[in-house]
Design an enzyme around this catalytic site. Structure first.
Site, PDB file in Angstrom:
ATOM      1  N   LYS A  58       0.859  -1.185   0.068  1.00  0.00           N
ATOM      2  CA  LYS A  58      -0.011   0.024   0.003  1.00  0.00           C
ATOM      3  C   LYS A  58       0.827   1.253  -0.108  1.00  0.00           C
ATOM      4  O   LYS A  58       2.083   1.387   0.458  1.00  0.00           O
ATOM      5  CB  LYS A  58      -0.985  -0.094   1.055  1.00  0.00           C
ATOM      6  CG  LYS A  58      -0.288   0.002   2.492  1.00  0.00           C
ATOM      7  CD  LYS A  58      -1.258   0.003   3.568  1.00  0.00           C
ATOM      8  CE  LYS A  58      -0.712  -0.059   5.119  1.00  0.00           C
ATOM      9  NZ  LYS A  58       0.120   1.321   5.192  1.00  0.00           N
ATOM     10  N   LYS A  87       1.259   0.198  10.202  1.00  0.00           N
ATOM     11  CA  LYS A  87       2.009   0.401   9.267  1.00  0.00           C
ATOM     12  C   LYS A  87       2.026   2.013   8.847  1.00  0.00           C
ATOM     13  O   LYS A  87       0.922   2.559   8.984  1.00  0.00           O
ATOM     14  CB  LYS A  87       2.214  -0.251   8.035  1.00  0.00           C
ATOM     15  CG  LYS A  87       2.830  -1.694   8.290  1.00  0.00           C
ATOM     16  CD  LYS A  87       4.130  -1.776   8.740  1.00  0.00           C
ATOM     17  CE  LYS A  87       4.770  -3.019   9.102  1.00  0.00           C
ATOM     18  NZ  LYS A  87       4.300  -3.442  10.413  1.00  0.00           N
ATOM     19  N   ASP A  88       3.215   2.862   8.338  1.00  0.00           N
ATOM     20  CA  ASP A  88       2.951   4.044   7.865  1.00  0.00           C
ATOM     21  C   ASP A  88       2.057   4.252   6.899  1.00  0.00           C
ATOM     22  O   ASP A  88       1.814   3.281   5.958  1.00  0.00           O
ATOM     23  CB  ASP A  88       4.312   4.455   7.539  1.00  0.00           C
ATOM     24  CG  ASP A  88       5.161   4.261   8.765  1.00  0.00           C
ATOM     25  OD1 ASP A  88       5.495   5.207   9.665  1.00  0.00           O
ATOM     26  OD2 ASP A  88       6.177   3.263   8.626  1.00  0.00           O
ATOM     27  N   ALA A  89       1.523   5.747   6.870  1.00  0.00           N
ATOM     28  CA  ALA A  89       0.750   6.055   5.664  1.00  0.00           C
ATOM     29  C   ALA A  89       1.830   6.649   4.576  1.00  0.00           C
ATOM     30  O   ALA A  89       1.467   6.220   3.438  1.00  0.00           O
ATOM     31  CB  ALA A  89      -0.277   7.149   6.374  1.00  0.00           C
TER      32      ALA A  89
END
Length: 436
Positions: A58, A87-89
């Protein structure tokens, strides 16, 4: 007026292991592709069962938003989708999710913007938080002077040899760095202090509306404060509305705050205390040096044992097979013995708390645990390169679950990582349960 960020931020009291080497500065996450994180699962699917494990890649999406999008596409509810961590954006992230009673081909063929399904496999159980061995990182550090490569290499050589201080990063302590203070008040059952820190104590570093809302709370104007808080400050609004409804009753205001959020506040206090123990060991040059009475961590198994003969065990510590630990204090935390035990009991005494205080927290079971004071860098690679955006330093490494990439970047850059984060959001890292 309290200068919360300058006076209270616990990150300002954390010494560097590599303090003798100048920081190289830099910028992370200037582009999503500059920050790649890939989950390493705790176990492999066995290709049978009613659950479908699937790996997604993503971009520009945090985990919870991605899960909501996937659930909507499958006609399911978000809580039905299992995950091992957050998890990070602002990154490219690869992580494993799970869902039950779905055709793997349907999952494989999902077409969702910024989400790509890499593979699907069957398994017998739902994926849950903590079902994670660790994460592989590939990070590009930009806005660096290529001539500083020697300084970077010198810092990294020390970290590879001695390990990285296992500090909890700034994101654990909130935007103002004060969530640990709310947690401490909860542990001490000081409802007034908890709400005062949450909704009051204005600072010059607060955004204008937030500062105004805090000032209104301090003045006892709870209705006006509730209307002033920005929409994203949910818990603060809930607290001041409860103060209004219950005529200034701090206990009922704290009861109105979401239980899971209060748990995060207590976890922040545990993290703050751990960081203080670690900081003192770093100052004393003993982060990687065993003392008699230490409770040592076996890195290959996650087990803990009492160090009775430091001299005989130190060679294993030098090979990064074992490390001293610090406490995540709780009602059942095992306290070290000897000198490290004295440090831990003195810290509790200085905070005027006991392990029993953690047992009394309403609605929470805070048993506590031990956490290694350092973590090893494995699969480590470092290089300098350049692309169409200019020169950068490239870092690749694997970290065990619960360890923070920000701790490595902090040592290298000699800066609060949020100050060099182009995304301006802080780095989301693994949810870690501080329970036995």
């Amino acid at each position: 007026m309290t200068d919360t960020n300058a006076a209270q931020n616990p990150m300002t009291r954390m010494p560097y292991l590599t303090a003798g080497i100048p920081g190289i500065g830099g910028t992370i996450r200037m582009f999503a592709e500059d920050f790649l994180v890939e989950e390493v699962p705790l176990y492999e699917p066995i290709d049978e069962g009613t659950h479908v494990f699937f790996c997604i890649e993503k971009r520009h999406l945090d985990t919870l938003r991605a899960i909501r999008a996937i659930a909507e596409a499958l006609g399911r509810r978000p809580f039905e989708i299992g995950m091992a961590g957050l998890k990070d954006a602002r990154a490219v992230t690869r992580q494993i999710l799970s869902i039950e009673h779905v055709d793997p081909a349907v999952v494989q063929n999902l077409q969702i913007p910024d989400i790509h399904v890499l593979w699907t496999r069957r398994h017998r159980n739902k994926l849950k938080l903590g079902h994670l061995k660790g994460n592989r990182f590939a990070i590009k550090l930009r806005n660096v002077d290529p001539a500083r490569r020697n300084d970077a290499q010198a810092t990294l050589d020390i970290l590879v040899k001695r390990g990285v201080p296992n500090y909890f990063g700034p994101q654990r302590f909130g935007v103002r760095g004060d969530t640990w203070e709310i947690g401490r008040a909860i542990v001490k059952q000081d409802d007034k202090e908890a709400i005062d820190v949450l909704a009051g104590r204005p600072s010059e570093f607060d955004p204008p509306l937030v500062r105004k809302a805090r000032e209104l709370y301090e003045a006892g104007q709870y209705y006006e404060a509730s209307k002033t808080w920005p929409y994203t400050y949910r818990e603060e609004r809930i607290a001041v509305k409860a103060m209004l409804k219950n005529k200034g009753n701090h206990r009922r205001a704290l009861s109105a705050v979401d239980r899971s959020v209060k748990r995060l506040y207590v976890s922040a206090f545990q993290s703050y205390l751990f960081n203080r123990i670690l900081a003192e060991r770093v100052r004393l040059g003993a982060m990687d040096h065993l003392w008699q009475g230490d409770l040592a961590w076996l890195h290959d198994r996650g087990a803990v044992f009492l160090v009775e003969d430091p001299a005989s065990e130190q060679p294993r510590a030098d090979r990064l097979e074992i490390s001293p630990t610090g406490p995540l204090f709780g009602s059942r935390t095992t306290i070290a013995q000897g000198r490290p035990g004295q440090m831990e009991t003195q810290l509790l005494a200085s905070e005027q708390i006991t392990p029993e205080d953690f047992r009394q927290i309403k609605g929470q079971k805070v048993r506590g645990a031990r956490r290694p004071l350092r973590f090893p860098l494995s699969e480590f690679e470092f290089d300098s390169a350049s692309d169409e955006h200019g020169p950068y330093f490239a870092l690749k490494f694997f970290l065990p679950s619960g360890c923070y990439a920000t701790s490595l970047l902090r040592e290298l850059c000699k800066s609060d990582v949020r100050k060099i984060d182009a995304a301006g959001e802080g780095i989301d890292e693994e949810v870690e349960d501080a329970e036995d």
